[in-house]
Design an enzyme around this catalytic site. Sequence first.
Site, PDB file in Angstrom:
ATOM      1  N   HIS A   1       0.872  -1.172   0.000  1.00  0.00           N
ATOM      2  CA  HIS A   1       0.000   0.000   0.000  1.00  0.00           C
ATOM      3  C   HIS A   1       0.912   1.227   0.000  1.00  0.00           C
ATOM      4  CE1 HIS A   1      -4.170  -1.148   0.060  1.00  0.00           C
ATOM      5  NE2 HIS A   1      -3.898  -2.137   0.879  1.00  0.00           N
TER       6      HIS A   1
ATOM      7  N   GLU B   1      -0.170   8.037  11.220  1.00  0.00           N
ATOM      8  CA  GLU B   1      -1.520   7.565  11.540  1.00  0.00           C
ATOM      9  C   GLU B   1      -2.321   8.550  12.387  1.00  0.00           C
ATOM     10  OE1 GLU B   1      -0.212   3.943  13.335  1.00  0.00           O
ATOM     11  OE2 GLU B   1      -0.709   2.734  11.553  1.00  0.00           O
TER      12      GLU B   1
ATOM     13  N   TYR C   1      -8.334   8.459 -17.587  1.00  0.00           N
ATOM     14  CA  TYR C   1      -9.153   9.094 -16.560  1.00  0.00           C
ATOM     15  C   TYR C   1      -9.397  10.552 -16.927  1.00  0.00           C
ATOM     16  CZ  TYR C   1      -7.654   5.262 -13.397  1.00  0.00           C
ATOM     17  OH  TYR C   1      -7.389   4.052 -12.809  1.00  0.00           O
TER      18      TYR C   1
ATOM     19  N   ASP D   1      -5.018   1.865   1.964  1.00  0.00           N
ATOM     20  CA  ASP D   1      -5.346   1.161   3.212  1.00  0.00           C
ATOM     21  C   ASP D   1      -5.910   2.134   4.241  1.00  0.00           C
ATOM     22  OD1 ASP D   1      -2.859   2.436   3.255  1.00  0.00           O
ATOM     23  OD2 ASP D   1      -1.915   0.942   4.566  1.00  0.00           O
TER      24      ASP D   1
END
Length: 473
Positions: free
Chosen positions: A171, A449, A376, A176
């Site tokens: 990742h 985090e 895209y 994630d």
Amino acid sequence: MSKLEHSIGQHRCVTHFRVIPLLNIIDRNRRTKTFKNQTNMKKILPILSLLICANAFAQKDNLQTKAIAAAATIEQKVINWRRDFHSNPELGNREFRTAEIVAKHLTSLGIEVKTGIAKTGVVGILKGGLPGPVIALRADMDALPITERVNIPFASKVKTTYNGNETGVMHACGHDAHTAMLMGVAEVLAGMKKDLRGTVKFIFQPAEEGSPVGEEGGAKLMVKEGVMENPHVDVVFGIHVAAELPVGQIGYRPAGFMAAVSDMKIIVHGLGSHGASPWMSVDPIVTSAQIINNLQTIVSRNLRLTDNAAVLTIGAINGGNRSNIIPEKIEMLGTVRTFSDADEKLFYDKIKLIVTKTAESNGATAEVIIPYSSKYPVTYNDPALVQKMLPSLQKTVGVNNAILVSAKTGSEDFSFYQQKAPGFFFNLGSMPANAKPTSHHTPDFFIDESSFKFGVNAFTNLVLDYMDMNKVK
């Protein structure tokens, strides 16, 4: 409409509140002559309006206070989910384990769950207790074929074979984290279901980084399979961690935020010969080198740089297998990124012209396949929606920490959702304090985090504020 109702309408607050019971009471009092004259009524109306507004604002503030408290209690759960996904990454259209965990969690919250959308996609539908708009929130689930180099306890050890080469799986772009944060948002909002004024659609999408060659996937396939309907989505929000933006900041931009992208394949055909006698060849390697250099003039000599940015990159060149053999064919892979349809057309036309004519000048031939396997659109943030919802982001991180950022030449298939409904895609600062930023899509990619709580709160603030602004009266 009675004079009394009209007068209350003149004093109404922005937040909606049910005033019919109050009107009935006032009307009964008026019939019993409690209010003796219109002057007394005019005196009390502003007071009633203030009470109504105070009550309504108190309800809204209470919901957001409740949401913030709930997010704080599940912060560690979000971190744990992310670490689990990070240790067990899955490539595009192969997110079987991730999808199963997501679906199980949504089901446990009492959310209606649909699986198998666009191969491995999961959609949760949370219907609030009150009528209102349908808001979509999106997270992507797929990882990349990269061998992780970060020294953390939950680093990925997963290996795979990709395009014929053995590689790790990692990742390396934060998907994630996106998945874990949206799982947290679902838990927070499910806990206040009866008070929600509308419906929330949680979109967990596979293959944002592109599906395997020969397969459909990603947001384009999810839209094709009806993810923006049943119920019809009124607005869509998306978030992406940013390893170069400090924790506690959010980066946003109205209009063109991320570039349109097309990949391309160029095949150069020449005439092989012994490396000792190149005059007997039509050398596709030399021709390819000239093509690569000439392609760079599209940006430097054809693009109006004061209007838009653009990028043209050749990322792979393959051909030949021995030092003394000039091969017959060379294949190249590249990417084109632009911010307007006009610039995209300019690039397509110029690429085809330069490639074929450069090859022709050397006696070779060449073909261009563009787009080759993916395309895209521009990630376009609806300007009116950005202006309306910016206070929600400012509320999350503070006015001075919601930062207007430059357009990015990276791309996002979130743009396919924005073609179906107004959308707002923004960046979540995730760079650790006192650390150098790491690049996305590299073995050293790393995020802090502690940023996740801001992501959860940003999504919940957007949902609650948008519902309040667009509630059914």
